[in-house]
Design a protein around this motif. Sequence first.
Motif, mmCIF file in Angstrom:
data_model
loop_
_atom_site.group_PDB
_atom_site.id
_atom_site.type_symbol
_atom_site.label_atom_id
_atom_site.label_comp_id
_atom_site.label_asym_id
_atom_site.label_seq_id
_atom_site.Cartn_x
_atom_site.Cartn_y
_atom_site.Cartn_z
ATOM 1 N N PRO A 1 0.802 -1.228 0.000
ATOM 2 C CA PRO A 1 0.000 0.000 0.000
ATOM 3 C C PRO A 1 0.835 1.278 0.000
ATOM 4 O O PRO A 1 0.512 2.245 -0.704
ATOM 5 C CB PRO A 1 -0.844 -0.135 1.271
ATOM 6 C CG PRO A 1 -0.997 -1.609 1.453
ATOM 7 C CD PRO A 1 0.304 -2.190 0.998
ATOM 8 N N GLU A 2 1.935 1.291 0.759
ATOM 9 C CA GLU A 2 2.784 2.485 0.792
ATOM 10 C C GLU A 2 3.454 2.721 -0.550
ATOM 11 O O GLU A 2 3.637 3.869 -0.977
ATOM 12 C CB GLU A 2 3.837 2.363 1.899
ATOM 13 C CG GLU A 2 3.273 2.525 3.292
ATOM 14 C CD GLU A 2 2.506 3.840 3.457
ATOM 15 O OE1 GLU A 2 3.025 4.892 3.034
ATOM 16 O OE2 GLU A 2 1.385 3.799 4.007
ATOM 17 N N ASP A 3 3.833 1.637 -1.240
ATOM 18 C CA ASP A 3 4.441 1.780 -2.565
ATOM 19 C C ASP A 3 3.414 2.242 -3.592
ATOM 20 O O ASP A 3 3.732 3.018 -4.501
ATOM 21 C CB ASP A 3 5.073 0.458 -3.011
ATOM 22 C CG ASP A 3 6.383 0.182 -2.291
ATOM 23 O OD1 ASP A 3 6.945 1.118 -1.703
ATOM 24 O OD2 ASP A 3 6.840 -0.981 -2.311
ATOM 25 N N LEU A 4 2.171 1.764 -3.452
ATOM 26 C CA LEU A 4 1.116 2.232 -4.350
ATOM 27 C C LEU A 4 0.873 3.726 -4.163
ATOM 28 O O LEU A 4 0.732 4.476 -5.131
ATOM 29 C CB LEU A 4 -0.173 1.447 -4.104
ATOM 30 C CG LEU A 4 -1.390 1.875 -4.937
ATOM 31 C CD1 LEU A 4 -1.090 1.816 -6.438
ATOM 32 C CD2 LEU A 4 -2.610 1.022 -4.602
ATOM 33 N N LYS A 5 0.851 4.167 -2.912
ATOM 34 C CA LYS A 5 0.677 5.597 -2.639
ATOM 35 C C LYS A 5 1.820 6.408 -3.240
ATOM 36 O O LYS A 5 1.608 7.470 -3.840
ATOM 37 C CB LYS A 5 0.615 5.836 -1.125
ATOM 38 C CG LYS A 5 -0.622 5.273 -0.439
ATOM 39 C CD LYS A 5 -0.536 5.477 1.072
ATOM 40 C CE LYS A 5 -1.692 4.804 1.800
ATOM 41 N NZ LYS A 5 -1.583 4.972 3.271
ATOM 42 N N SER A 6 3.047 5.915 -3.099
ATOM 43 C CA SER A 6 4.205 6.612 -3.646
ATOM 44 C C SER A 6 4.135 6.678 -5.162
ATOM 45 O O SER A 6 4.449 7.714 -5.771
ATOM 46 C CB SER A 6 5.493 5.896 -3.204
ATOM 47 O OG SER A 6 6.631 6.561 -3.703
ATOM 48 N N LEU A 7 3.717 5.565 -5.791
ATOM 49 C CA LEU A 7 3.573 5.548 -7.243
ATOM 50 C C LEU A 7 2.540 6.570 -7.699
ATOM 51 O O LEU A 7 2.752 7.306 -8.671
ATOM 52 C CB LEU A 7 3.172 4.139 -7.706
ATOM 53 C CG LEU A 7 2.901 3.957 -9.200
ATOM 54 C CD1 LEU A 7 4.127 4.304 -10.024
ATOM 55 C CD2 LEU A 7 2.450 2.524 -9.484
ATOM 56 N N CYS A 8 1.424 6.641 -6.997
ATOM 57 C CA CYS A 8 0.378 7.611 -7.347
ATOM 58 C C CYS A 8 0.904 9.044 -7.228
ATOM 59 O O CYS A 8 0.642 9.896 -8.098
ATOM 60 C CB CYS A 8 -0.832 7.432 -6.436
ATOM 61 S SG CYS A 8 -1.751 5.894 -6.707
ATOM 62 N N ARG A 9 1.642 9.327 -6.177
ATOM 63 C CA ARG A 9 2.206 10.670 -5.996
ATOM 64 C C ARG A 9 3.173 11.010 -7.128
ATOM 65 O O ARG A 9 3.176 12.126 -7.648
ATOM 66 C CB ARG A 9 2.911 10.772 -4.643
ATOM 67 C CG ARG A 9 1.974 10.818 -3.447
ATOM 68 C CD ARG A 9 2.711 11.233 -2.183
ATOM 69 N NE ARG A 9 3.732 10.265 -1.803
ATOM 70 C CZ ARG A 9 3.546 9.270 -0.946
ATOM 71 N NH1 ARG A 9 2.346 9.098 -0.391
ATOM 72 N NH2 ARG A 9 4.520 8.433 -0.631
ATOM 73 N N SER A 10 3.988 10.042 -7.524
ATOM 74 C CA SER A 10 4.978 10.303 -8.572
ATOM 75 C C SER A 10 4.318 10.529 -9.927
ATOM 76 O O SER A 10 4.788 11.338 -10.728
ATOM 77 C CB SER A 10 5.972 9.144 -8.663
ATOM 78 O OG SER A 10 5.360 7.969 -9.143
ATOM 79 N N LEU A 11 3.224 9.822 -10.194
ATOM 80 C CA LEU A 11 2.490 10.032 -11.450
ATOM 81 C C LEU A 11 1.944 11.458 -11.524
ATOM 82 O O LEU A 11 2.047 12.122 -12.553
ATOM 83 C CB LEU A 11 1.351 9.016 -11.554
ATOM 84 C CG LEU A 11 1.755 7.595 -11.967
ATOM 85 C CD1 LEU A 11 0.664 6.604 -11.620
ATOM 86 C CD2 LEU A 11 2.071 7.555 -13.458
ATOM 87 N N LYS A 12 1.370 11.919 -10.421
ATOM 88 C CA LYS A 12 0.800 13.273 -10.397
ATOM 89 C C LYS A 12 1.883 14.344 -10.386
ATOM 90 O O LYS A 12 1.667 15.457 -10.881
ATOM 91 C CB LYS A 12 -0.134 13.412 -9.197
ATOM 92 C CG LYS A 12 -1.425 12.604 -9.360
ATOM 93 C CD LYS A 12 -2.372 12.744 -8.188
ATOM 94 C CE LYS A 12 -2.009 11.842 -7.049
ATOM 95 N NZ LYS A 12 -3.061 11.779 -5.997
ATOM 96 N N ALA A 13 3.052 14.021 -9.846
ATOM 97 C CA ALA A 13 4.155 14.983 -9.844
ATOM 98 C C ALA A 13 4.803 15.082 -11.225
ATOM 99 O O ALA A 13 5.284 16.155 -11.613
ATOM 100 C CB ALA A 13 5.207 14.577 -8.813
ATOM 101 N N ALA A 14 4.814 13.977 -11.968
ATOM 102 C CA ALA A 14 5.453 13.972 -13.290
ATOM 103 C C ALA A 14 4.676 14.802 -14.299
ATOM 104 O O ALA A 14 5.259 15.481 -15.155
ATOM 105 C CB ALA A 14 5.592 12.537 -13.794
ATOM 106 N N ALA A 15 3.346 14.772 -14.207
ATOM 107 C CA ALA A 15 2.492 15.554 -15.109
ATOM 108 C C ALA A 15 1.099 15.621 -14.507
ATOM 109 O O ALA A 15 0.680 14.682 -13.815
ATOM 110 C CB ALA A 15 2.438 14.928 -16.499
ATOM 111 N N PRO A 16 0.364 16.711 -14.757
ATOM 112 C CA PRO A 16 -0.999 16.804 -14.233
ATOM 113 C C PRO A 16 -1.901 15.737 -14.856
ATOM 114 O O PRO A 16 -1.623 15.216 -15.939
ATOM 115 C CB PRO A 16 -1.454 18.212 -14.648
ATOM 116 C CG PRO A 16 -0.216 18.928 -15.060
ATOM 117 C CD PRO A 16 0.746 17.897 -15.531
ATOM 118 N N LEU A 17 -2.980 15.417 -14.159
ATOM 119 C CA LEU A 17 -3.993 14.527 -14.702
ATOM 120 C C LEU A 17 -5.048 15.349 -15.428
ATOM 121 O O LEU A 17 -5.418 16.434 -14.973
ATOM 122 C CB LEU A 17 -4.673 13.732 -13.576
ATOM 123 C CG LEU A 17 -4.017 12.435 -13.113
ATOM 124 C CD1 LEU A 17 -2.581 12.665 -12.650
ATOM 125 C CD2 LEU A 17 -4.836 11.794 -12.007
ATOM 126 N N ALA A 18 -5.505 14.856 -16.572
ATOM 127 C CA ALA A 18 -6.610 15.509 -17.265
ATOM 128 C C ALA A 18 -7.810 15.582 -16.327
ATOM 129 O O ALA A 18 -7.981 14.726 -15.446
ATOM 130 C CB ALA A 18 -6.975 14.741 -18.524
#
Length: 397
Positions: free
Chosen positions: A68-85
């Motif tokens: 779960p902590e790695d999933l949260k980190s992955l989600c944060r990195s996706l949003k940091a790399a580029a905004p979501l539509a």
Amino acid sequence: MKPPLYIHIPYCLQKCGYCDFFSRPQKEVPSEYEKALENQIKYLAKAFRVEEWKSLYIGGGTPSLLLPEDLKSLCRSLKAAAPLAHDCEWTIEMNPGSISREALLAAKENGINRLSLGIQCCNEKVLDAIGRKTSLKEIQEALFLAKDFWQGSWSADLIAGLPFQTKKDLERDIKLALDFGANHISLYSLTLEEGTPLKKKIDEKKIPYDEEEAEELWLYGRNLLEQKGFEQYEVSNFSKPGFESRHNSFYWSQENYLGAGAGAAGTIYGMPTGFRYTNVLDSAQYIKYWSEEKKALQGQDVRAALNFPCQIEELDFDTEEFEFLMLALRTKRGASAAEYKARYGKDLAARLGLKGRPEGKKGGALAWLEKNERGGDAFYTMTREGLLFLNSFLEEL
């Protein structure tokens, strides 16, 4: 660029007997792999000048093996790399046997808005025959977890035509998914892939299998779903109105997309020719390379950005043109004559062999085509029966 992004998690508790996807048996996803994913996602966003993620799909393998902590980190990195539509569809696959309350909450709380649950079949004899180590109890527990802790849009993966599977089995599986609120069903017909344990067992007559009976079972499932108000909007995909998979629809519309993770692919069309890259099919090598951030210079040529471990396939004009037809004809929307003309400068009716033929004079495979006029454009689709023979029709093209 505003691409869809696919993220591959190449780990499973155990590889199923029918599966030829790239995956490795492991109890959980190594945190080192998740960190490597973060670095590649950051690199891709810069190298391809991503303005926003049009859609996101975390697939596998088994993404529910992520801590779960790695999933949260992955989600944060996706949003940091580029905004979501603003209307970004964000899907994660989870499987019975590894789904958990913590994983569902981590997904929901970090922006994931669509769940894909890999049920496949609920008959334990069938599951044992195909080497899928999931029990009926685990499937039921997964459905109750999703009901209690997800409460959002979700899709069920089912397979028709498995050894020992009956109409009663498939009817029960569909009913179970719908009773728990699935608004999308991917109903796949079993494909016997070369080199898989299941194909070997069937070839050696260790497991009984009848291809004609398997096809009839899939048709039975299609009819059941349509009776329940689900629409077949693609060869293997059914949904209630408004719940079609937007992410997969971008693939079928031949839009550019990116892929992160070992074995994941990305495709860029028409520059004037395009290319497809597939990340290295080795999770250890992938982790080793992406264990550190890689510099991506803004403005560099996107082809030059593919200096990481991957295979590159050049897509010439003829390949892209055929893929346009192959992808579009899988869908209920069909192939647009206007889009085809704009992309390839050709007449679609002529390419399909319809030019100059009086209506009603279509023979052979051409009888499987329909023409519909919408918004001043002509769309060519396969008939309901023709979809069953799509591969034969494409061979003729």
